[in-house]
Design a protein around this motif. Structure first.
Motif, short mmCIF file in Angstrom:
data_model
loop_
_atom_site.label_atom_id
_atom_site.label_comp_id
_atom_site.label_asym_id
_atom_site.label_seq_id
_atom_site.Cartn_x
_atom_site.Cartn_y
_atom_site.Cartn_z
N MET A 72 0.85 -1.18 0.00
CA MET A 72 0.00 0.00 0.00
C MET A 72 0.90 1.24 0.00
SD MET A 72 -3.18 0.94 2.52
CE MET A 72 -4.12 -0.33 1.75
N PRO A 73 0.59 2.23 -0.85
CA PRO A 73 1.42 3.43 -0.88
C PRO A 73 1.39 4.16 0.46
CG PRO A 73 -0.21 3.46 -2.65
CD PRO A 73 -0.50 2.29 -1.78
N ALA A 74 2.47 4.87 0.75
CA ALA A 74 2.51 5.68 1.97
C ALA A 74 1.48 6.80 1.85
CB ALA A 74 3.90 6.25 2.16
N LEU A 75 1.00 7.23 2.99
CA LEU A 75 -0.01 8.29 3.04
C LEU A 75 0.68 9.60 3.39
CD1 LEU A 75 -3.08 8.81 2.88
CD2 LEU A 75 -3.14 8.46 5.35
N GLN A 76 0.57 10.55 2.50
CA GLN A 76 1.09 11.89 2.75
C GLN A 76 -0.09 12.76 3.14
OE1 GLN A 76 3.67 13.25 -0.30
NE2 GLN A 76 4.16 15.15 0.76
#
Length: 121
Positions: free
Chosen positions: A1-5
């Protein structure tokens, strides 16, 4: 899962959090930290714009639920907007009493919060 910015914008009546996916971040920019800042900002409303994401971790959903409940006790609405259908389904799986309100746009979030304020007055 992509990192959350997480980006934030301080508006006249509300604290806006904008969530975005970022594959290049080594780790998530702490959503908890910015939710805590929003909760302590003195703003009447907290809005979370999800237009730049398509997935959320269980941890992020749990944090949004936790802060929704905390802020609700203080009569500060936390409103989610711009969620795609799959994210809406994830939040609809939460117990009804702990589901943050979901609206289509930031303008709808503003209307929701102001309508709620007039009912509480």
């Amino acid at each position: 899962m992509p990192a959350l910015q997480v980006y934030h914008e301080i508006l006249p009546d509300s604290y806006l959090l904008i969530l975005a996916e970022n594959d290049e971040l080594p780790e998530e920019v702490p959503l908890a930290k910015l939710l805590r800042q929003a909760a302590n900002s003195g703003k009447a409303y907290v809005w979370v714009d999800c237009s730049h994401i398509h997935r959320l971790s269980h941890q992020a959903i749990g944090l949004l639920r936790k802060y929704y409940l905390q802020l609700r006790r203080r009569h500060i609405p936390l409103v989610l907007c711009h969620l795609d259908e799959s994210l809406q389904q994830l939040f609809r799986q939460l117990p009804a009493a702990s589901q943050p309100p979901i609206v289509p746009t930031l303008l709808d979030a503003d209307h929701y919060c102001h309508a709620g304020r007039s009912h509480r007055s």
